[in-house]
Design an enzyme around this catalytic site. Sequence first.
Site, PDB file in Angstrom:
ATOM      1  N   ASP A 412       0.859  -1.208   0.000  1.00  0.00           N
ATOM      2  CA  ASP A 412       0.000   0.000   0.000  1.00  0.00           C
ATOM      3  C   ASP A 412       0.880   1.237   0.000  1.00  0.00           C
ATOM      4  O   ASP A 412       2.100   1.141   0.124  1.00  0.00           O
ATOM      5  CB  ASP A 412      -0.875  -0.001   1.265  1.00  0.00           C
ATOM      6  CG  ASP A 412      -0.024  -0.173   2.512  1.00  0.00           C
ATOM      7  OD1 ASP A 412       0.175  -1.326   2.933  1.00  0.00           O
ATOM      8  OD2 ASP A 412       0.499   0.835   3.040  1.00  0.00           O
ATOM      9  N   ASP A 414       0.518   3.588   2.351  1.00  0.00           N
ATOM     10  CA  ASP A 414       0.286   4.135   3.693  1.00  0.00           C
ATOM     11  C   ASP A 414      -0.834   5.178   3.602  1.00  0.00           C
ATOM     12  O   ASP A 414      -1.917   4.838   3.115  1.00  0.00           O
ATOM     13  CB  ASP A 414       1.600   4.694   4.257  1.00  0.00           C
ATOM     14  CG  ASP A 414       1.593   4.756   5.777  1.00  0.00           C
ATOM     15  OD1 ASP A 414       0.872   3.946   6.394  1.00  0.00           O
ATOM     16  OD2 ASP A 414       2.290   5.609   6.348  1.00  0.00           O
TER      17      ASP A 414
HETATM   18  N1  LIG Z   1       1.193   1.198   5.828  1.00  0.00           N
HETATM   19  C1  LIG Z   1       1.664   0.334   6.699  1.00  0.00           C
HETATM   20  N2  LIG Z   1       2.096   0.723   7.915  1.00  0.00           N
HETATM   21  C2  LIG Z   1       2.595  -0.169   8.787  1.00  0.00           C
HETATM   22  N3  LIG Z   1       2.690  -1.457   8.534  1.00  0.00           N
HETATM   23  C3  LIG Z   1       2.281  -1.906   7.346  1.00  0.00           C
HETATM   24  N4  LIG Z   1       2.275  -3.113   6.818  1.00  0.00           N
HETATM   25  C4  LIG Z   1       1.766  -3.031   5.579  1.00  0.00           C
HETATM   26  N5  LIG Z   1       1.446  -1.763   5.307  1.00  0.00           N
HETATM   27  C5  LIG Z   1       1.758  -1.030   6.385  1.00  0.00           C
END
Ligand SMILES: Nc1ncnc2[nH]cnc12
Length: 474
Positions: A412, A414
Amino acid sequence: MSYDLKREEEVKEYTENLGIEYRFGCFKEKKPEVCHLLADYLEAIKKDYKKAAKVYKSNCDDYNYPKSCLKYGNYALMGRGRDSIDQNEALKYFEKGCELNEPVSCLHAGVLLTATGPATKVQRDVPKGYNYLKKSCDQNDDKACHYLAGMYLAGVPKNPKDYNPHNPEKNVNIDFLIKPDMKQAFQFAKKGCELGNIYACANIGIIGGSGLDDPNLFENPVERDVNTPYGKPSDVLLEGFIKGVPCVLLARHGRKHQYQPSDINYRANIWALKQVGCTHILATTATGSLIHQYQPGDLVVLDDFIDRTWGRACTFFDRTEGGPRGVCHLPMRPAFCEKARQALLAAAREHGHICHETGTAVTIQGPRFSSRAESLMHRSWGGHVVNMTTVPEVVLAKEAGLSYAAVALVTDYDCWRENEQSVSVSEVLQMFARNIKKAIDVIVGAVQILAAEEDYTYLDIHKELVASAVMLKE
Ligand SMILES: Nc1ncnc2[nH]cnc12
Ligand SMILES: CSC[C@H]1O[C@H](OP(=O)(O)O)[C@H](O)[C@@H]1O
């Protein structure tokens, strides 16, 4: 009398006298250990293999000196000091050496009796050969243990012609003299490794993160419930082989993903893997991307971290009963083992997966995801990806003197991008599930690369670094 061994004449005189002494001890005093030395002398100094062969042979035949039986067996096998090679004569002498408790003789007898192929002239007798190999391994011959591991790994077919080495699934219905047995294979490999046989070791621990909590990496894994001075790891260890390499799998959050990142007993996880003989750890981690170029679905081989966790036990050096003593100030540059990192990268490239060579992981405390302001701050600090588990895992693996590297799968962006939804668990898991093959390809490939490596000195360097980082005031 003393000799100046820098002077040629004196060296000559010294070696002549040595020969005289050995002849006297052997022929006059009839001391078998001296006869063996005499034969060694004839072999190494005089290069008279015919005479050496004669002395080894009679020292085995007449004085039952086990090392001479082994030597004469080797001569017969190589045709040295004799007119021809004779595998059956070699076997006779190896068997005698083995009965006299000489472990290398047992190994050779076992190999000759179990080997197959056009060059084999010995009548195959697998049960007998197995017993010789077992005796050798019981007497701590690492090669015999390694060989036995190989026998159990593939199984020993009744008729070698039935066996298909390239397609193990085709072998399930054939008759075996020794059935494939991963548990036995692992035990023998482990012993071979403990005895210093690096080819039996390459015991690679794999820590599976989110999305890879319970992968099907091994055929017939063996479950092992272990305890450590730091408590229980997240789950049982699953022991097995990946393409012949002994490996141990551990689900970081437990197989049911029952531990959230700050409740994971990272110390027990790393200690448990070390305790069962792991020299390396390869880890996976699901991460959010903090830069445009690292896109969901890409892989990143981490090379650094920023620690935003708190309250996690992050050293073994805290006077825990059964743990190490002293105070350890370990340098964190480089944080990850470069050899293991390169193995992950090479494996990713071999499969044609997009894989970024470097990446700084910002490890947050969790279990919540970052706020937007935090995410922007992590970007401004130079972080490339964000997760919740790399710290203290990488730190503890380094303290344990292990080779550790992690492959991150970007799941992703975030929550720092304009006009986009924030990360969610379902997004992470869906993305990981869609790309799980990539993570498995990279781990499986890196296992092969690391196991094929012949120079393991980098492992000593890891251990030496830890030793040099400890202040001991006790
Ligand atoms: N955006 C994120 N923040 C923290 N841990 C994660 N693991 C996968 N995506 C994450
Ligand atoms: C499931 S979303 C957050 C979770 O995913 C990552 O886990 P892991 O590093 O074990 O793959 C991240 O670090 C968080 O723990």
